[in-house]
Design a protein around this motif. Structure first.
Motif, mmCIF file in Angstrom:
data_model
loop_
_atom_site.group_PDB
_atom_site.id
_atom_site.type_symbol
_atom_site.label_atom_id
_atom_site.label_comp_id
_atom_site.label_asym_id
_atom_site.label_seq_id
_atom_site.Cartn_x
_atom_site.Cartn_y
_atom_site.Cartn_z
ATOM 1 N N ASN A 1 0.801 -1.218 0.000
ATOM 2 C CA ASN A 1 0.000 0.000 0.000
ATOM 3 C C ASN A 1 0.838 1.273 0.000
ATOM 4 O OD1 ASN A 1 0.890 -0.523 2.592
ATOM 5 N ND2 ASN A 1 -1.150 -0.702 3.484
ATOM 6 N N ILE A 2 1.954 1.294 0.704
ATOM 7 C CA ILE A 2 2.845 2.460 0.735
ATOM 8 C C ILE A 2 4.283 1.964 0.829
ATOM 9 C CG2 ILE A 2 3.481 4.592 1.935
ATOM 10 C CD1 ILE A 2 0.715 4.653 3.182
ATOM 11 N N VAL A 3 5.200 2.626 0.125
ATOM 12 C CA VAL A 3 6.632 2.332 0.244
ATOM 13 C C VAL A 3 7.306 3.531 0.896
ATOM 14 C CG1 VAL A 3 8.766 1.726 -0.957
ATOM 15 C CG2 VAL A 3 6.568 0.897 -1.822
ATOM 16 N N ARG A 4 7.967 3.308 2.020
ATOM 17 C CA ARG A 4 8.623 4.404 2.748
ATOM 18 C C ARG A 4 10.131 4.225 2.858
ATOM 19 N NH1 ARG A 4 4.232 4.755 7.643
ATOM 20 N NH2 ARG A 4 2.641 5.983 6.543
ATOM 21 N N VAL A 5 10.621 3.053 2.473
ATOM 22 C CA VAL A 5 12.058 2.766 2.580
ATOM 23 C C VAL A 5 12.650 2.730 1.177
ATOM 24 C CG1 VAL A 5 13.782 1.077 3.319
ATOM 25 C CG2 VAL A 5 11.725 1.462 4.704
ATOM 26 N N GLN A 6 13.774 3.416 0.996
ATOM 27 C CA GLN A 6 14.411 3.463 -0.320
ATOM 28 C C GLN A 6 14.744 2.062 -0.816
ATOM 29 O OE1 GLN A 6 17.296 6.656 -1.365
ATOM 30 N NE2 GLN A 6 18.771 5.006 -1.562
ATOM 31 N N PRO A 7 14.390 1.757 -2.084
ATOM 32 C CA PRO A 7 14.700 0.431 -2.629
ATOM 33 C C PRO A 7 16.206 0.162 -2.652
ATOM 34 C CG PRO A 7 13.127 1.599 -4.032
ATOM 35 C CD PRO A 7 13.655 2.592 -3.040
ATOM 36 N N THR A 8 16.541 -1.110 -2.778
ATOM 37 C CA THR A 8 17.936 -1.560 -2.830
ATOM 38 C C THR A 8 18.183 -2.301 -4.138
ATOM 39 O OG1 THR A 8 18.039 -1.804 -0.420
ATOM 40 C CG2 THR A 8 19.665 -3.035 -1.715
ATOM 41 N N PHE A 9 19.291 -1.977 -4.798
ATOM 42 C CA PHE A 9 19.695 -2.752 -5.965
ATOM 43 C C PHE A 9 20.605 -3.868 -5.501
ATOM 44 C CE2 PHE A 9 23.074 -3.389 -9.249
ATOM 45 C CZ PHE A 9 22.296 -4.126 -10.130
ATOM 46 N N ALA A 10 20.298 -5.102 -5.938
ATOM 47 C CA ALA A 10 21.104 -6.255 -5.531
ATOM 48 C C ALA A 10 21.485 -7.075 -6.754
ATOM 49 C CB ALA A 10 20.332 -7.122 -4.548
ATOM 50 N N GLU A 11 22.708 -7.577 -6.733
ATOM 51 C CA GLU A 11 23.222 -8.401 -7.832
ATOM 52 C C GLU A 11 24.029 -9.541 -7.258
ATOM 53 O OE1 GLU A 11 25.817 -7.862 -11.982
ATOM 54 O OE2 GLU A 11 25.733 -6.245 -10.498
ATOM 55 N N THR B 1 28.176 -20.662 -12.677
ATOM 56 C CA THR B 1 29.640 -20.586 -12.734
ATOM 57 C C THR B 1 30.103 -19.934 -14.022
ATOM 58 O OG1 THR B 1 29.674 -22.830 -13.668
ATOM 59 C CG2 THR B 1 29.950 -22.616 -11.272
ATOM 60 N N GLY B 2 29.198 -19.789 -14.983
ATOM 61 C CA GLY B 2 29.552 -19.175 -16.259
ATOM 62 C C GLY B 2 29.499 -17.672 -16.267
ATOM 63 N N GLY B 3 29.182 -17.068 -15.144
ATOM 64 C CA GLY B 3 29.201 -15.613 -15.059
ATOM 65 C C GLY B 3 27.839 -14.943 -15.120
ATOM 66 N N GLN B 4 26.749 -15.710 -15.245
ATOM 67 C CA GLN B 4 25.427 -15.110 -15.249
ATOM 68 C C GLN B 4 25.082 -14.591 -13.851
ATOM 69 O OE1 GLN B 4 22.989 -18.367 -16.794
ATOM 70 N NE2 GLN B 4 22.779 -17.274 -18.731
ATOM 71 N N THR B 5 24.406 -13.453 -13.823
ATOM 72 C CA THR B 5 24.040 -12.848 -12.542
ATOM 73 C C THR B 5 22.548 -12.562 -12.484
ATOM 74 O OG1 THR B 5 24.459 -10.589 -13.354
ATOM 75 C CG2 THR B 5 26.312 -11.756 -12.329
ATOM 76 N N ARG B 6 22.038 -12.452 -11.286
ATOM 77 C CA ARG B 6 20.665 -12.020 -11.074
ATOM 78 C C ARG B 6 20.712 -10.570 -10.599
ATOM 79 N NH1 ARG B 6 16.035 -14.597 -10.629
ATOM 80 N NH2 ARG B 6 17.007 -16.635 -10.274
ATOM 81 N N LYS B 7 19.877 -9.716 -11.203
ATOM 82 C CA LYS B 7 19.809 -8.308 -10.824
ATOM 83 C C LYS B 7 18.371 -7.982 -10.440
ATOM 84 C CE LYS B 7 23.582 -6.966 -13.938
ATOM 85 N NZ LYS B 7 24.006 -6.083 -15.052
ATOM 86 N N VAL B 8 18.189 -7.552 -9.205
ATOM 87 C CA VAL B 8 16.846 -7.280 -8.713
ATOM 88 C C VAL B 8 16.812 -5.981 -7.916
ATOM 89 C CG1 VAL B 8 16.217 -9.723 -8.596
ATOM 90 C CG2 VAL B 8 17.202 -8.598 -6.583
#
Length: 412
Positions: A196-206, A211-218
């Motif tokens: 309903n409301i967001v009051r905390v600054q979002p976080t970028f995470a990676e 093992t081949g170097g692929q990453t998740r970015k959220v």
């Protein structure tokens, strides 16, 4: 060029006069065995020295923001000032906002061409080098378009923005959305509702996926109803979510193992959450499953800090606690609790000691990371806000009650 009122006028004569005044003031303070209210012997014992000082004629400086080579401040009249990070040199001041919208954050573009000032109702754009409003493109280049100086927001910004890629601004809205805003076109490109409301600054995470170097970015963000969502950066689709009984009121942080466990091929990446339900949690970045959680005895109001695979958390009324950030045990592994350390870890010294800031007591404490013992203590009575440029071996920037700005660096 923006009109700068007298409180922001820095002529050559004033600059020279200020330099002389600052030198004299500093000398007088040294003879009095203090500098900016700090005891010089205690400052030396902490392992720091004063690198530069700058005094502003503005009032109520706030929102100190560090970028790659600059530090910005905002004053009560919505004037933004840019300083050179290494020297403290004043570079420019410019008016932004209308003193009606609340300014949430100051962000630089990856191209270093513009500064974006995010308020709850609009994004203001200034040229980074001059502080001027964006200039019109040359008539000889028909492909260029004028960058607007005012970009209205259809979804009200309720948090500061982060810039995980190029010139993309991502913030939390009062409608409960995480919003992707592209200031180069002035429009929202994606959004995802998490509550309903967001009051905390979002976080970028990676974090690494293969093992081949692929990453998740959220993008990870909590809502006031206790929901915590991880949303794919590119697709703006849900990666995972968890429902907590109480809201998270402080920014979520992420960290990755230096090396994986012997029986695992990929280092673990976790989101670390300090909750008002008194738990410290480690959540797997890829699955959203609990890696571990630890019940403390207080409502947690500060984000944890992870350094060298150790997590440090201030527990109000108890002290500073140290945990292993990547344990095997689902209940977590606490290393120690320092009852006489009442601040949270902000950075480390050159030799790896913890630097802890107690905002309420205006106290900087240097702490041994092995047992939590206090090595030295420095009172900073004039500090209004204190930030650092790195959580490892960082310099310390102090905004004082009388609108001064100063930098402490390691003596080593």
């Amino acid at each position: 060029m923006p009109k700068i009122p007298s409180t922001h006028t820095f002529t050559t004569v004033l600059a020279i006069t200020f330099a002389i005044f600052s030198s004299r003031s500093f000398a007088m303070q040294e003879n009095d065995n203090t500098v900016a209210g700090m005891n010089i012997e205690n400052l030396r014992a902490s392992g720091y020295r004063l690198d530069w000082m700058n005094q502003s004629n503005s009032t109520e400086l706030h929102l100190p923001t560090i970028t790659e080579d600059s530090i910005y401040t905002l004053d009560s009249e919505d004037f933004i000032t840019r300083y050179e990070l290494e020297t403290g040199k004043w570079l420019w001041s410019a008016p932004v906002g209308n003193q009606v919208f609340s300014i949430r954050s100051i962000n630089e573009a990856a191209s270093h061409d513009y500064v974006y000032i995010v308020s709850d109702g609009a994004v203001y754009v200034l040229e980074r080098e001059t502080g001027n409003q964006p200039a019109s493109p040359p008539k000889t280049d028909p492909t260029s378009t004028k960058v607007k100086s005012l970009l209205p927001l259809d979804w009200v910004a309720n948090t500061g923005a982060i810039t995980p890629t190029k010139e993309l601004l991502i913030y939390g809205s009062s409608n409960g959305d995480v919003v992707w805003f592209d200031p180069t076109i002035g429009f929202v490109t994606k959004r995802y509702k998490i509550g309903n409301i967001v009051r905390v600054q979002p976080t970028f995470a990676e974090g690494p996926r293969t093992t081949g170097g692929q990453t998740r970015k959220v993008i990870i963000a909590p809502a006031v109803d206790g929901q915590v969502f991880a949303v794919d950066l590119k697709q703006a689709s849900k990666t995972w979510s968890i429902q907590l009984t109480n809201p998270v009121e402080t920014e979520i942080i992420c960290a990755t193992q230096t090396t994986p466990f012997e029986d695992e091929k990929i280092p673990r990446t976790s989101a670390f959450i300090a909750g008002t339900d008194q738990y410290v949690r480690s959540i797997d970045l890829h699955s959203g499953k609990h890696r571990w959680k630890f019940l403390t005895s207080s409502h947690l109001a500060d984000s944890p800090t992870v350094i060298n695979e150790k997590l440090y958390q201030r527990i109000p009324g108890i002290g500073l606690a140290s945990f292993n950030a990547f344990p095997r045990a689902l209940s977590g592994e606490q290393n120690w609790v320092a009852k006489d350390v009442l601040g949270n870890v902000i950075t480390t010294t050159k030799n790896g000691q913890l630097v802890c800031w107690d905002e309420k007591a205006h106290l900087l404490q240097i702490v041994d990371p092995r047992k939590g013992g206090i090595v030295s203590t420095l009172s900073v009575p004039s500090a209004k806000e204190l930030i650092t440029d790195s959580n490892s071996e960082g310099s310390i920037y102090i905004l004082t009650q009388d609108n001064g700005l100063l930098r402490l660096v390691s003596r080593q």
